[in-house]
Scaffold this active site. Structure first.
Site, PDB file in Angstrom:
ATOM      1  N   LYS A  23       0.845  -1.209   0.000  1.00 52.04           N
ATOM      2  CA  LYS A  23       0.000   0.000   0.000  1.00 52.04           C
ATOM      3  C   LYS A  23       0.876   1.254   0.000  1.00 52.04           C
ATOM      4  O   LYS A  23       0.668   2.162  -0.794  1.00 52.04           O
ATOM      5  CB  LYS A  23      -0.893   0.010   1.251  1.00 52.04           C
ATOM      6  CG  LYS A  23      -1.546   1.373   1.498  1.00 52.04           C
ATOM      7  CD  LYS A  23      -2.407   1.403   2.734  1.00 52.04           C
ATOM      8  CE  LYS A  23      -1.683   1.731   4.024  1.00 52.04           C
ATOM      9  NZ  LYS A  23      -1.439   3.166   4.272  1.00 52.04           N
ATOM     10  N   ASN A  24       1.838   1.298   0.918  1.00 53.14           N
ATOM     11  CA  ASN A  24       2.608   2.534   1.087  1.00 53.14           C
ATOM     12  C   ASN A  24       3.612   2.777  -0.042  1.00 53.14           C
ATOM     13  O   ASN A  24       4.180   3.864  -0.144  1.00 53.14           O
ATOM     14  CB  ASN A  24       3.288   2.560   2.453  1.00 53.14           C
ATOM     15  CG  ASN A  24       2.275   2.785   3.559  1.00 53.14           C
ATOM     16  OD1 ASN A  24       1.122   3.134   3.286  1.00 53.14           O
ATOM     17  ND2 ASN A  24       2.685   2.571   4.798  1.00 53.14           N
ATOM     18  N   ARG A  93      -4.679  11.124   4.343  1.00 53.18           N
ATOM     19  CA  ARG A  93      -3.533  11.977   4.578  1.00 53.18           C
ATOM     20  C   ARG A  93      -2.430  11.764   3.542  1.00 53.18           C
ATOM     21  O   ARG A  93      -1.720  12.693   3.184  1.00 53.18           O
ATOM     22  CB  ARG A  93      -3.018  11.688   5.986  1.00 53.18           C
ATOM     23  CG  ARG A  93      -2.204  12.802   6.497  1.00 53.18           C
ATOM     24  CD  ARG A  93      -1.257  12.388   7.565  1.00 53.18           C
ATOM     25  NE  ARG A  93      -0.239  13.421   7.658  1.00 53.18           N
ATOM     26  CZ  ARG A  93       0.871  13.414   6.957  1.00 53.18           C
ATOM     27  NH1 ARG A  93       1.149  12.417   6.167  1.00 53.18           N
ATOM     28  NH2 ARG A  93       1.738  14.397   7.072  1.00 53.18           N
ATOM     29  N   CYS A 117      -4.373  12.748  12.301  1.00 59.52           N
ATOM     30  CA  CYS A 117      -5.253  11.600  12.405  1.00 59.52           C
ATOM     31  C   CYS A 117      -5.057  11.006  13.784  1.00 59.52           C
ATOM     32  O   CYS A 117      -4.288  11.535  14.594  1.00 59.52           O
ATOM     33  CB  CYS A 117      -4.991  10.590  11.298  1.00 59.52           C
ATOM     34  SG  CYS A 117      -3.428   9.774  11.430  1.00 59.52           S
ATOM     35  N   ARG A 122       0.782  14.639  12.756  1.00 58.64           N
ATOM     36  CA  ARG A 122       1.210  14.482  11.369  1.00 58.64           C
ATOM     37  C   ARG A 122       1.362  15.788  10.568  1.00 58.64           C
ATOM     38  O   ARG A 122       0.661  16.031   9.580  1.00 58.64           O
ATOM     39  CB  ARG A 122       0.269  13.497  10.661  1.00 58.64           C
ATOM     40  CG  ARG A 122       0.076  12.234  11.490  1.00 58.64           C
ATOM     41  CD  ARG A 122      -0.513  11.108  10.757  1.00 58.64           C
ATOM     42  NE  ARG A 122       0.401  10.509   9.807  1.00 58.64           N
ATOM     43  CZ  ARG A 122       0.079   9.506   9.015  1.00 58.64           C
ATOM     44  NH1 ARG A 122      -1.113   9.006   9.056  1.00 58.64           N
ATOM     45  NH2 ARG A 122       0.948   9.004   8.186  1.00 58.64           N
ATOM     46  N   ASP A 307       4.457   0.692  11.908  1.00 57.76           N
ATOM     47  CA  ASP A 307       3.238   0.084  11.358  1.00 57.76           C
ATOM     48  C   ASP A 307       3.075  -1.387  11.743  1.00 57.76           C
ATOM     49  O   ASP A 307       2.083  -2.019  11.379  1.00 57.76           O
ATOM     50  CB  ASP A 307       3.207   0.242   9.827  1.00 57.76           C
ATOM     51  CG  ASP A 307       3.093   1.697   9.417  1.00 57.76           C
ATOM     52  OD1 ASP A 307       2.667   2.523  10.244  1.00 57.76           O
ATOM     53  OD2 ASP A 307       3.446   2.021   8.263  1.00 57.76           O
ATOM     54  N   ILE A 329       8.207   7.070  16.608  1.00 49.27           N
ATOM     55  CA  ILE A 329       7.713   7.759  15.405  1.00 49.27           C
ATOM     56  C   ILE A 329       6.433   8.528  15.730  1.00 49.27           C
ATOM     57  O   ILE A 329       6.314   9.707  15.439  1.00 49.27           O
ATOM     58  CB  ILE A 329       7.441   6.757  14.252  1.00 49.27           C
ATOM     59  CG1 ILE A 329       8.649   5.854  13.999  1.00 49.27           C
ATOM     60  CG2 ILE A 329       7.019   7.501  12.978  1.00 49.27           C
ATOM     61  CD1 ILE A 329       9.834   6.503  13.363  1.00 49.27           C
ATOM     62  N   ARG A 399      -8.582  -0.140   4.548  1.00 40.94           N
ATOM     63  CA  ARG A 399      -7.647   0.817   3.956  1.00 40.94           C
ATOM     64  C   ARG A 399      -6.320   0.142   3.603  1.00 40.94           C
ATOM     65  O   ARG A 399      -5.625   0.589   2.692  1.00 40.94           O
ATOM     66  CB  ARG A 399      -7.377   1.976   4.926  1.00 40.94           C
ATOM     67  CG  ARG A 399      -8.590   2.868   5.136  1.00 40.94           C
ATOM     68  CD  ARG A 399      -8.203   4.078   5.944  1.00 40.94           C
ATOM     69  NE  ARG A 399      -6.900   4.540   5.502  1.00 40.94           N
ATOM     70  CZ  ARG A 399      -5.928   4.953   6.308  1.00 40.94           C
ATOM     71  NH1 ARG A 399      -6.118   5.006   7.604  1.00 40.94           N
ATOM     72  NH2 ARG A 399      -4.772   5.331   5.826  1.00 40.94           N
TER      73      ARG A 399
END
Ligand code: EPU
Length: 430
Positions: A23-24, A93, A117, A122, A307, A329, A399
């Site tokens: 995804k990223n 985002r 979020c 962010r 993540d 993070i 998502r």
């Protein structure tokens, strides 16, 4: 229609699952397709709501976007607009990564600033500072950033912030720099495999980039880029999530079509926890339960990925003793902990560190997913809870995980996606 997941715990997961595309990586790659008027074809793109949404935004920018077969997207951006209004960016985002491609292609951009979020504030100050270092004129007014890049030239750009380098910030500067005259030298660049994948595709499009995968990326501007056909890398976070699903049940799960070298710190921690891990060129097998309490600290790549933090916390619930998670993070990314506590977990949070006192009996409960990775973590914990767990706000899961419950079922889990109206009496539908 709102949906929920019902998980009945107690099943041991065994089998093989194929990693989907990342995804990223896909989101910035889709954004990068605006850097040329020729057709860009992307393969191995996961079928996720975030990807479909990014495709929709590209359509709004004026590109012709198609999904001719599963996993394949084509983008042709002959005529595009430099404006991206708030109603497009507010839902996702990651749409901020359009900034770099619009600036590269059109020498100007006007984009509403996406909000924070649930995982943290962010900000995008580093993205904007980086653009200014290239000579862009950046103004922010009424929640909209305007960038005039007509006089931009390659220069030194520093992408480090209080939490380390920024991933999408680096992606934005790389994209903008591909078509900016002169040499841009990005210091403290993000080294994430998703940034490397972006650079790989840009090079295929004719960009001149070196150093990607290290802390210094150099981009020499070219006059134009052309179309390409690119296959997206595997999703390391999704792969790690399935490995935790296997380990948490004391099962035996192999993830194929992935790159073990993208998960070294995570695999090291799995091993330290006592899980048996084997790797080959494109697969990872994890079997057995964790037995040791371990400490994890999330950091930019190649450190432990934020993540995978929530999913790893679910795994730590099994182990007797005190395990810790320190978030470097997103220091407040612990929304899942409160929901895990509702299932019987004992977790104490002190600032950016969570201490997990494991080996407590877990029981199924109605829980709320607060974000993408938290929703995965709740489902993982439910696999070992006694009785039924109902996870609400499943749209967060969609998502970033393609057919998650279906694939867990193929490994032996008892997971069903149901309409929220099926929630047992007394469980509020939201
Ligand atoms: N930061 C700043 N200023 C900036 C940009 C970032 O202070 O201008 C801070 C952030 O607040 C954060 C840290 O720097 O504390 C790192 O943020 P980064 O910019 O690297 O995050 P991102 O690029 O917006 C991507 C992923 C996230 C992932 C982070 C960190 C995508 C689409 N998103 O976000 O993925 O957590 O990198 O690895 O690539 C997820 O998939 O669940 C997800 C949240």
């Amino acid at each position: 229609m709102l949906q929920v997941a019902r998980i009945r715990g107690g099943h041991v997961l065994k089998g093989t699952v194929r990693a989907a595309g990342s995804k990223n990586a896909s989101l910035p790659l889709l954004a990068a397709s605006l850097l040329t008027g020729e057709t860009v074809t992307l393969r191995n793109v996961p079928d996720l709501s975030d990807v479909r949404y990014m495709a929709e935004i590209l359509g709004h920018q004026g590109a012709i976007v198609a999904n001719p077969e599963p996993g394949v997207w084509t983008v042709r951006a002959e005529q595009i607009s430099h404006r991206t209004p708030y109603d497009l960016v507010r839902k996702m985002r990651a749409s901020v990564c359009l900034l770099g491609s619009l600036i590269g292609r059109l020498r100007q951009a006007e984009m509403a600033i996406p909000g924070g979020c649930v995982i943290g504030p962010r900000p995008i100050d580093l993205h904007l500072k980086g653009l200014e270092a290239l000579g862009c004129v950046v103004t922010v007014e009424a929640g909209v950033v305007q960038v005039d890049a007509s006089r931009a030239r390659g220069d030194m750009v520093f992408m480090g912030g209080p939490m380390g380098s920024t991933v999408l910030g680096t992606a934005n500067i790389v994209m903008a720099a591909t078509l900016t005259p002169g040499v841009t030298r990005i210091e403290c660049a993000a080294r994430e495999p998703e940034v490397v994948d972006l650079c790989t595709m840009l090079i295929q499009m004719g960009a001149k980039i070196r150093g990607h995968g290290t802390g210094i990326i150099e981009v020499e501007g070219v006059a134009s880029l052309h179309g390409c056909d690119h296959t997206v890398i595997a999703d390391r976070i999704e792969a790690g999530t399935y490995l935790v699903a296997g380990a948490i049940t004391g099962g035996d799960v192999t993830v194929t079509h992935c790159d073990p070298s993208h998960l070294t710190t995570f695999l090291d921690k799995l091993r330290e926890a006592g899980v048996q891990v084997e790797t080959g060129p494109d697969f990872i097998r994890a079997h057995g339960k964790p037995t040791q309490a371990v400490e994890i600290i999330t950091e930019p790549y190649p450190g432990f990925p934020t993540d995978l933090q929530a999913q790893f916390m679910a795994l730590q619930l099994l182990v007797d003793g005190r395990s810790t998670v320190t978030e470097k993070i997103y220091p407040a990314r612990f929304m899942h902990a409160a929901e895990l506590q509702r299932m019987g977990a004992e977790i104490a949070i002190d600032g950016a560190t969570a201490a997990i006192y494991g080996d407590r009996p877990l029981s199924g409960a109605p829980v709320m997913a607060s974000d993408l990775r938290a929703s995965a973590a709740l489902i993982l914990a439910a696999l070992i809870a006694k009785g039924e767990t109902w996870v609400q706000r499943l749209y967060h899961l969609d998502r970033g995980y393609e057919r998650f419950e279906e694939r867990l079922r193929s490994l032996g889990a008892d997971v069903e996606r149901l309409p929220a109206s099926d929630l047992p009496k007394g469980f509020a539908e939201d």
